[in-house]
Design a protein around this motif. Sequence first.
Motif, PDB file in Angstrom:
ATOM      1  N   TYR A  63       0.812  -1.355  -0.019  1.00 37.13           N
ATOM      2  CA  TYR A  63      -0.027   0.160  -0.096  1.00 37.13           C
ATOM      3  C   TYR A  63       0.946   1.353  -0.097  1.00 37.13           C
ATOM      4  O   TYR A  63       0.640   2.133  -0.953  1.00 37.13           O
ATOM      5  CB  TYR A  63      -0.815   0.036   1.259  1.00 37.13           C
ATOM      6  N   SER A 136      -1.415  -5.626  14.106  1.00 38.69           N
ATOM      7  CA  SER A 136      -2.322  -4.727  14.910  1.00 38.69           C
ATOM      8  C   SER A 136      -2.038  -3.253  14.988  1.00 38.69           C
ATOM      9  O   SER A 136      -2.751  -2.503  14.979  1.00 38.69           O
ATOM     10  CB  SER A 136      -2.133  -5.398  16.106  1.00 38.69           C
ATOM     11  N   THR A 139      -3.121  -1.370  10.457  1.00 33.78           N
ATOM     12  CA  THR A 139      -4.387  -1.858  10.144  1.00 33.78           C
ATOM     13  C   THR A 139      -4.625  -0.955   8.869  1.00 33.78           C
ATOM     14  O   THR A 139      -4.233   0.151   8.571  1.00 33.78           O
ATOM     15  CB  THR A 139      -5.434  -1.862  10.997  1.00 33.78           C
ATOM     16  N   ASN A 140      -5.738  -1.624   8.112  1.00 33.24           N
ATOM     17  CA  ASN A 140      -6.006  -0.813   7.024  1.00 33.24           C
ATOM     18  C   ASN A 140      -6.529   0.587   7.295  1.00 33.24           C
ATOM     19  O   ASN A 140      -6.360   1.654   6.742  1.00 33.24           O
ATOM     20  CB  ASN A 140      -7.034  -1.687   6.205  1.00 33.24           C
ATOM     21  N   VAL A 141      -7.405   0.770   8.424  1.00 32.15           N
ATOM     22  CA  VAL A 141      -7.792   1.977   8.832  1.00 32.15           C
ATOM     23  C   VAL A 141      -6.911   3.027   9.135  1.00 32.15           C
ATOM     24  O   VAL A 141      -6.716   3.945   8.889  1.00 32.15           O
ATOM     25  CB  VAL A 141      -8.733   1.789  10.205  1.00 32.15           C
ATOM     26  N   ARG A 142      -5.646   2.404   9.845  1.00 29.14           N
ATOM     27  CA  ARG A 142      -4.510   3.293  10.260  1.00 29.14           C
ATOM     28  C   ARG A 142      -3.855   3.719   8.810  1.00 29.14           C
ATOM     29  O   ARG A 142      -3.374   4.777   8.963  1.00 29.14           O
ATOM     30  CB  ARG A 142      -3.556   2.501  11.192  1.00 29.14           C
ATOM     31  N   ILE A 144      -4.927   4.262   6.029  1.00 30.12           N
ATOM     32  CA  ILE A 144      -5.617   5.355   5.217  1.00 30.12           C
ATOM     33  C   ILE A 144      -5.763   6.661   5.969  1.00 30.12           C
ATOM     34  O   ILE A 144      -5.345   7.539   5.471  1.00 30.12           O
ATOM     35  CB  ILE A 144      -7.263   4.807   5.397  1.00 30.12           C
ATOM     36  N   LYS A 145      -5.553   6.510   7.445  1.00 35.67           N
ATOM     37  CA  LYS A 145      -5.383   7.819   8.066  1.00 35.67           C
ATOM     38  C   LYS A 145      -3.969   8.136   7.953  1.00 35.67           C
ATOM     39  O   LYS A 145      -3.785   9.628   7.893  1.00 35.67           O
ATOM     40  CB  LYS A 145      -5.675   7.317   9.715  1.00 35.67           C
TER      41      LYS A 145
END
Length: 314
Positions: A63, A136, A139-142, A144-145
């Motif tokens: 990513y 942990s 993560t995908n959310v982190r 993106i942030k």
Amino acid sequence: MPAFPAYDINSSTFLLTGFPGLEREYPLLSIPFSCIYTMVLSGNCLVLHVIHTEPSLHEPMFYFLAMLALPDLCMRLSTVHTVLGILWGLSQEVSLDACIAQTYFIHGLSLTESGVLLAMAFDHFTAICNPLRYTSILTNVRIIKIGLGILVRSFMFIIAPITRLKFFHYCHSHVLSHSFCLHQDLLRLACSDIRFNSFYALALVICTLLFDSMLILISYALILHSVLAIASWEGRLKSLQTCVSRICAVLVFYIPIIGLTMVHRFGKHFSPVVQVLMGSIYIIFPPLMNSIIYSVKTQQICSRIQEWFSMKRK
């Protein structure tokens, strides 16, 4: 250096220098430049396509590689029309609004790439030094942030100085030093009070590029320390291979941008060719090398590209 036409001091049109002394060679120069731009665009598009279509590459490391390929791609798209426009003999003129827009994207994308390189260093540091918590933490959310944070930092912080360029009074030659527009180049032609832009730009470089580079340096120092502590030779070699490709990407980005900054700030007596050369290296070299480094050095991407081409031949 060729004689440029005189401009009205109230004109909102600027002239891009191109490549001083090589005007007769423009048709020949256009060939390698066109090839390099094609390689950059196709290489980064290929890396993005492989990462997008291959489910096994949907991991934090890749990513971040995609995040690095995107600003590389956008940077070249924002400059290709002026560089090749000059070499193809189409036009050397650019309006103030178009010049400011190009300046905004060039500097914003440079800050974006610096932020992504810092994020990649953090990713590598976490994978090597804290592997049990890697999934942990990243993560995908982190991720993106992190990506959104990089974009906000890169494009929001430069709005103030770039916007002020629109309202400056330009009373000098209206001839820019490169084949594209840069903030410091426009400041050189302004007769207004530019102290805010000068101090702001210096502070921004210190708070972003210098800060990022220091954190990256610390991260890779800690990574190398952890790699050398790995017991097996195979483990050391695998970790070092990944580390070398990341460090190469960092050097490929920071060396040209530092060189261009030094030339603009302290190289007033240098030949114009030096500025043009550094500018060309700054725009073309990093994305070209990044696509090569990550296509060759990253085994997963390299193998997927080879499989993709072998399937196309059948």
